[in-house]
Design a protein around this motif. Structure first.
Motif, PDB file in Angstrom:
ATOM      1  N   UNK A 102     -32.382  -2.155  24.547  1.00 44.70           N
ATOM      2  CA  UNK A 102     -33.197  -0.947  24.647  1.00 44.70           C
ATOM      3  C   UNK A 102     -32.839   0.085  23.587  1.00 44.70           C
ATOM      4  N   UNK A 103     -31.542   0.236  23.325  1.00 41.87           N
ATOM      5  CA  UNK A 103     -31.107   1.185  22.289  1.00 41.87           C
ATOM      6  C   UNK A 103     -31.509   0.691  20.913  1.00 41.87           C
ATOM      7  N   UNK A 104     -31.428  -0.631  20.696  1.00 46.50           N
ATOM      8  CA  UNK A 104     -31.874  -1.185  19.413  1.00 46.50           C
ATOM      9  C   UNK A 104     -33.332  -0.830  19.149  1.00 46.50           C
ATOM     10  N   UNK A 105     -34.192  -1.035  20.152  1.00 49.09           N
ATOM     11  CA  UNK A 105     -35.627  -0.832  19.958  1.00 49.09           C
ATOM     12  C   UNK A 105     -35.960   0.634  19.694  1.00 49.09           C
ATOM     13  N   UNK A 112     -38.134   1.942   8.796  1.00 47.80           N
ATOM     14  CA  UNK A 112     -37.759   3.254   9.308  1.00 47.80           C
ATOM     15  C   UNK A 112     -36.679   3.097  10.361  1.00 47.80           C
ATOM     16  N   UNK A 113     -35.689   3.982  10.330  1.00 42.49           N
ATOM     17  CA  UNK A 113     -34.615   4.012  11.323  1.00 42.49           C
ATOM     18  C   UNK A 113     -34.566   5.405  11.936  1.00 42.49           C
ATOM     19  N   UNK A 114     -34.575   5.477  13.262  1.00 46.45           N
ATOM     20  CA  UNK A 114     -34.595   6.768  13.961  1.00 46.45           C
ATOM     21  C   UNK A 114     -33.363   6.881  14.849  1.00 46.45           C
ATOM     22  N   UNK A 115     -32.580   7.925  14.625  1.00 46.08           N
ATOM     23  CA  UNK A 115     -31.390   8.189  15.440  1.00 46.08           C
ATOM     24  C   UNK A 115     -31.573   9.498  16.186  1.00 46.08           C
ATOM     25  N   UNK A 139     -28.040  -2.596   4.573  1.00 43.71           N
ATOM     26  CA  UNK A 139     -27.768  -3.950   5.057  1.00 43.71           C
ATOM     27  C   UNK A 139     -27.147  -3.986   6.444  1.00 43.71           C
ATOM     28  N   UNK A 140     -26.645  -2.847   6.921  1.00 41.97           N
ATOM     29  CA  UNK A 140     -26.020  -2.827   8.235  1.00 41.97           C
ATOM     30  C   UNK A 140     -25.941  -1.430   8.808  1.00 41.97           C
ATOM     31  N   UNK A 141     -25.891  -1.335  10.133  1.00 47.20           N
ATOM     32  CA  UNK A 141     -25.817  -0.040  10.818  1.00 47.20           C
ATOM     33  C   UNK A 141     -24.933  -0.204  12.046  1.00 47.20           C
ATOM     34  N   UNK A 142     -24.018   0.742  12.215  1.00 48.48           N
ATOM     35  CA  UNK A 142     -23.173   0.757  13.412  1.00 48.48           C
ATOM     36  C   UNK A 142     -23.288   2.115  14.086  1.00 48.48           C
ATOM     37  N   UNK A 143     -23.342   2.109  15.423  1.00 50.26           N
ATOM     38  CA  UNK A 143     -23.377   3.336  16.220  1.00 50.26           C
ATOM     39  C   UNK A 143     -22.114   3.379  17.066  1.00 50.26           C
TER      40      UNK A 143
END
Length: 340
Positions: free
Chosen positions: A304-307, A319-322, A289-293
């Motif tokens: 840009x970082x979000x995309x 999909x989430x890519x870090x 439900x949430x993501x923090x960097x």
């Protein structure tokens, strides 16, 4: 009442009983707090064995633990080590046969006969003792301690060992949780750390017809379902909100009769048939439900970082890519279940 039974006619009072055991021959043995060992058979006068003239071999009048081998020898655990009562009625103190271990003054809480003919002895000081040899010939006995001094167990006090139907050996502690014996390493490993058991006080263990373990604790009763390869376990805790009469249970106070399990607490006991308890779904869907960097919520990151992380908000992303630079992150999630 016991007073109404002719077998108890010689007793004006009755000592507190700490442990019961029925032998293969039908003798009912009762270990007591201060009154030694009572031997009861219907139709015969009760026999009482106490340190002194009655039983000079009995190491203490406080008997905590009883276990029988295949030949009918009765292993007795007291507040001062071990003794054995043979089928012919003669007994022997065992402490002197177990040197270099010094069991004088060591309290024995429980003895568990193992499938291989040995006994696991739970103690205060030597952890879990593996006792091997012939109780009928004490000079053959060997005792190997598993405790913090040799790495066999990370603790020195264990109040019970339990062997389940698959042969797994479990050691229970009132302070450090549950331990599982690893035969390849010849030591006990923490089951609390491995499986996420939520309490360090394990009071008693029983097994149901399905092979699940039930653990009474100071915070309810846990159903512990272990996978066949012992790699995984599912855990559910039952409490007074589920119908139990108490959440705080007493050490080594449990039994099984047919399909019913009984667990004692101060003031009474809880009993139930595990087969009649509805089992919730094995798994429930989990959603991010949430993501923090770096402590910054996803919505506040530069576009840009979000995309680069995801074209959608975390709650809708497939999909989430870090990258390796984004190694300081936290995730919020929801487990979509309303099951109590």
């Amino acid at each position: 009442s016991w007073r109404a039974k002719p077998e108890f006619a010689a007793f004006s009072s009755f000592p507190s009983v700490s442990v019961f055991m029925e032998s293969r021959s039908g003798m009912l043995y009762m270990g007591t707090w201060g009154g030694g060992l009572l031997c009861y058979r219907k139709g015969q006068p009760m026999r009482q064995l106490r340190p002194g003239p009655d039983a000079p071999w009995l190491t203490s009048g406080q008997v905590n633990a009883l276990g029988e081998d295949r030949r009918g020898n009765l292993l007795i655990g007291t507040t001062d080590g071990l003794a054995v009562l043979h089928p012919d009625g003669k007994g022997e103190a065992l402490n002197r046969f177990l040197a270099p271990l010094d069991l004088d003054g060591v309290e024995v809480f429980h003895v568990e006969p193992a499938r291989d003919g040995s006994f696991w002895v739970s103690t205060a000081g030597y952890g879990a003792l593996r006792l091997q040899g012939d109780l009928g010939n004490p000079s053959t006995l060997k005792a190997r301690p598993y405790y913090d001094q040799n790495g066999g167990l990370p603790v020195k006090s264990i109040h019970s060992v339990y062997q389940d139907r698959r042969g797994n050996l479990w050691a229970a502690s009132l302070e450090y949780g549950l331990f599982l014996y690893d035969s390849s390493a010849d030591r006990f490993l923490s089951a609390n750390e491995r499986y996420g058991i939520p309490t360090d006080r394990i009071c008693a263990i029983e097994e149901d017809n399905a092979g699940n373990l039930w653990l009474s604790t100071n915070d309810g009763i846990i159903r512990f379902a272990l996978s066949a390869d012992t790699k995984h376990a599912s855990i559910r805790t039952f409490s007074t909100s589920d119908g139990l009469q108490s959440n705080f249970y007493i050490a080594r106070t449990s039994c099984r009769h047919d399909s019913l399990l009984y667990f004692g607490y101060y003031g009474g006991f809880s009993y139930f048939d595990p087969g009649l308890i509805a089992t919730p779904p094995a798994s429930t869907p989990t959603r991010i439900t949430g993501l923090s960097i770096r402590g910054i919520p996803f919505a506040d990151l530069p576009v840009g970082e979000q995309r680069r992380i995801s074209p959608k908000m975390p709650g809708y992303a497939d999909r989430i890519v870090l990258s390796h630079r984004q190694n300081n992150f936290s995730i919020e999630f929801a487990n979509l279940s309303y099951t109590n």
